[in-house]
Design a protein around this motif. Structure first.
Motif: not given
Length: 248
Positions: A55-67, A69-73
């Motif tokens: 996004s906007d020429g920069l990279t970002f990690d999105l973690a915790g996708l199904a199926p 495990p989710e990320c820690p609360f």
């Protein structure tokens, strides 16, 4: 940043593919699991599913996708536009963070603006995204409030002081920010008796936070006039980690 979803509503890779297909300025720049792999299984037990988004020429990690495990609360202390503080049993958590190659400049303004812009797009797309958790402030921010104030700032409006920073009373009666140091390396402290009226002091603090973010912090005394006409002085602490505000 944490994205708090309603239980059972975390998106999977297919949902993210639909998301980026509708947003030409956002893309999936890396998927660690090949398209031919069984996405219902993790690569090893307990591994989180994640994608790298561009996004906007920069990279970002999105973690915790199904199926997977989710990320820690996350730890949460402050809440904005939420009737109650989210609890771990009430939501499922994804984490959105700058990619590894941005670690050195992860808190720079261009990276953070791109991160917030991407988060706004995710909020707009996923109705089940109920709140955003902002780590530097330990804040839980309601989806509509977050999207409104973050989008307004990205379009040239005031910095979202309520949410991306928070205000709290100190033992000696001052009103002090939490989280502003993430942006400028300094917290703001409104001294008594200026802080005695908490509502008025918070309103003043919101204005001053925006002023300090625009300046990038403060190295020397600055004199200003409050909205009610009161002369004020902003003074950096000897360690330059705080800016005190008091009547002149």
């Amino acid at each position: 940043m944490h994205l708090l979803f309603a239980p059972g509503k975390r998106p999977d890779r297919r949902a993210l593919a639909t998301f980026v297909a509708q947003r030409p300025m956002v893309g999936i720049s890396h998927d660690p699991v090949p398209e031919s792999a069984p996405h219902a299984e993790t690569l090893w037990p307990g591994q989180q599913h994640w994608l790298e988004l561009l996004s906007d020429g920069l990279t970002f990690d999105l973690a915790g996708l199904a199926p997977g495990p989710e990320c820690p609360f996350p730890a949460l202390v402050h809440r904005f536009d939420l009737a109650a503080m989210p609890q771990a049993d009430d939501v499922e958590v994804l984490a959105l963070r700058p990619g590894p190659h941005l670690t050195a400049g992860g808190s720079t303004m261009p990276v953070m603006r791109a991160l917030l812009g991407l988060a706004c797009e995710l909020v707009r797309h996923f109705d089940a995204l109920v709140a955003v958790g902002w780590g530097p402030t330990k804040s839980a921010i309601g989806r509509r409030f977050f999207e409104s104030v973050a989008a307004a700032w990205l379009e040239g409006g005031p910095f979202p002081a309520l949410g991306l920073t928070a205000f709290g009373a100190t033992a000696d009666g001052a009103l002090e920010t939490t989280g502003l140091a993430f942006w400028i390396g300094q917290e703001l402290r409104i001294e008594p008796p200026l802080s005695n009226d908490r509502v008025a002091a918070t309103r003043l603090g919101i204005r001053l936070v925006n002023h300090l973010v625009l300046r990038g912090g403060l190295d020397a005394d600055e004199r200003i006039i409050a909205p009610d006409g009161t002369p004020l002085v902003l003074r950096p602490s000897p360690m330059r980690d705080r800016v005190s505000v008091q009547r002149e």
